[in-house]
Motif scaffolding. Sequence first.
Motif, PDB file in Angstrom:
ATOM      1  N   ASP A  30      67.252 158.462 -27.236  1.00 14.29           N
ATOM      2  CA  ASP A  30      66.054 157.724 -26.842  1.00 14.29           C
ATOM      3  C   ASP A  30      66.381 156.369 -26.216  1.00 14.29           C
ATOM      4  OD1 ASP A  30      67.071 156.702 -29.207  1.00 14.29           O
ATOM      5  OD2 ASP A  30      65.107 156.385 -30.128  1.00 14.29           O
ATOM      6  N   LYS A  31      67.649 156.006 -26.179  1.00 17.08           N
ATOM      7  CA  LYS A  31      68.073 154.704 -25.669  1.00 17.08           C
ATOM      8  C   LYS A  31      67.953 154.654 -24.151  1.00 17.08           C
ATOM      9  CE  LYS A  31      72.308 152.227 -24.839  1.00 17.08           C
ATOM     10  NZ  LYS A  31      73.721 152.410 -24.730  1.00 17.08           N
ATOM     11  N   LYS A  32      67.375 153.578 -23.653  1.00 15.53           N
ATOM     12  CA  LYS A  32      67.353 153.339 -22.205  1.00 15.53           C
ATOM     13  C   LYS A  32      68.700 152.731 -21.817  1.00 15.53           C
ATOM     14  CE  LYS A  32      63.064 154.263 -20.945  1.00 15.53           C
ATOM     15  NZ  LYS A  32      62.845 155.557 -20.381  1.00 15.53           N
ATOM     16  N   ASN A  33      69.177 153.094 -20.648  1.00 20.49           N
ATOM     17  CA  ASN A  33      70.445 152.546 -20.190  1.00 20.49           C
ATOM     18  C   ASN A  33      70.343 151.052 -19.983  1.00 20.49           C
ATOM     19  OD1 ASN A  33      71.650 155.025 -20.106  1.00 20.49           O
ATOM     20  ND2 ASN A  33      71.395 155.299 -17.910  1.00 20.49           N
ATOM     21  N   GLY A  34      71.447 150.371 -20.236  1.00 19.79           N
ATOM     22  CA  GLY A  34      71.552 148.971 -19.878  1.00 19.79           C
ATOM     23  C   GLY A  34      71.945 148.888 -18.417  1.00 19.79           C
ATOM     24  N   PRO A  35      72.124 147.687 -17.919  1.00 19.08           N
ATOM     25  CA  PRO A  35      72.568 147.567 -16.530  1.00 19.08           C
ATOM     26  C   PRO A  35      74.003 148.061 -16.396  1.00 19.08           C
ATOM     27  CG  PRO A  35      72.588 145.425 -17.611  1.00 19.08           C
ATOM     28  CD  PRO A  35      71.989 146.398 -18.580  1.00 19.08           C
ATOM     29  N   PRO A  36      74.375 148.557 -15.214  1.00 13.72           N
ATOM     30  CA  PRO A  36      75.772 148.953 -15.028  1.00 13.72           C
ATOM     31  C   PRO A  36      76.665 147.724 -15.196  1.00 13.72           C
ATOM     32  CG  PRO A  36      74.505 149.193 -12.982  1.00 13.72           C
ATOM     33  CD  PRO A  36      73.568 148.715 -14.030  1.00 13.72           C
ATOM     34  N   SER A  37      77.919 147.962 -15.487  1.00 13.69           N
ATOM     35  CA  SER A  37      78.828 146.837 -15.703  1.00 13.69           C
ATOM     36  C   SER A  37      79.086 146.085 -14.402  1.00 13.69           C
ATOM     37  CB  SER A  37      80.163 147.330 -16.279  1.00 13.69           C
ATOM     38  OG  SER A  37      80.876 148.078 -15.318  1.00 13.69           O
ATOM     39  N   SER A  38      79.416 144.809 -14.562  1.00 11.45           N
ATOM     40  CA  SER A  38      79.952 144.055 -13.434  1.00 11.45           C
ATOM     41  C   SER A  38      81.342 144.620 -13.172  1.00 11.45           C
ATOM     42  CB  SER A  38      80.094 142.577 -13.804  1.00 11.45           C
ATOM     43  OG  SER A  38      78.856 142.018 -14.127  1.00 11.45           O
ATOM     44  N   ILE A  39      81.774 144.587 -11.926  1.00 15.06           N
ATOM     45  CA  ILE A  39      83.130 145.031 -11.605  1.00 15.06           C
ATOM     46  C   ILE A  39      83.826 143.916 -10.843  1.00 15.06           C
ATOM     47  CG2 ILE A  39      84.570 146.719 -10.408  1.00 15.06           C
ATOM     48  CD1 ILE A  39      82.381 148.792 -10.824  1.00 15.06           C
ATOM     49  N   ILE A  40      84.973 143.517 -11.373  1.00 12.97           N
ATOM     50  CA  ILE A  40      85.753 142.436 -10.782  1.00 12.97           C
ATOM     51  C   ILE A  40      87.166 142.948 -10.527  1.00 12.97           C
ATOM     52  CG2 ILE A  40      86.737 140.141 -11.223  1.00 12.97           C
ATOM     53  CD1 ILE A  40      84.254 139.663 -13.052  1.00 12.97           C
ATOM     54  N   LYS A  41      87.671 142.716  -9.327  1.00  9.04           N
ATOM     55  CA  LYS A  41      89.065 143.077  -9.028  1.00  9.04           C
ATOM     56  C   LYS A  41      89.909 141.827  -9.253  1.00  9.04           C
ATOM     57  CE  LYS A  41      92.083 145.435  -5.873  1.00  9.04           C
ATOM     58  NZ  LYS A  41      92.194 146.257  -4.682  1.00  9.04           N
ATOM     59  N   LEU A  42      90.908 141.981 -10.113  1.00 13.40           N
ATOM     60  CA  LEU A  42      91.743 140.854 -10.504  1.00 13.40           C
ATOM     61  C   LEU A  42      93.198 141.215 -10.230  1.00 13.40           C
ATOM     62  CD1 LEU A  42      91.882 138.098 -11.891  1.00 13.40           C
ATOM     63  CD2 LEU A  42      91.886 139.278 -14.072  1.00 13.40           C
TER      64      LEU A  42
END
Length: 186
Positions: free
Chosen positions: A163-175
Amino acid sequence: MNQEIKQCIQILENGGLILYPTDTVWGIGCDATNETAVKKVYTLKQREDSKALICLVANDAMLERHVEKVPEVAYDILDLATKPTTIIYDNPLGLAQNTIAQDNTMAIRVASDKFCQYLINKFKRPIISTSANITGDPTPRSFNEIKDHILKGVDYIVNLQHDKKNGPPSSIIKLSNDSTVKIIRE
């Protein structure tokens, strides 16, 4: 939850696919060290295997085992992040070759979701985390929006948080190891 983790580990150890709730969206997962299992993910998602996947680790120690050198700034980024953050690292170690991008990088996120942390800790290996959709389709916002093709294509569906709604997708950082930082997705 313990029974769900046991079931998932059995599937993962046998090269199978799981559908599971993550700290962001419902994900398709497999053993990130098993090339055959990773190929099944690409096939299910109808995704070119030249497009790299994200893998989840349980903690900093596991991250350090699977990246040649974690730049110090990565820890600052993770400590200051206000939402789940995936970092693309140079020179991954001990992961299936078909998870690694052509430039020898890998997108890795330290899981913040308790279920994922417990699962990965018990499994003792990173797991793939990719959205539960066919490539090009919108990411399902909840379990109920996951299409039958995906539901039937995995070996096990975690019976938690449907029943959980998705959270926002993750931030993606190239390091990069030279400390170059590039924001891929905010």
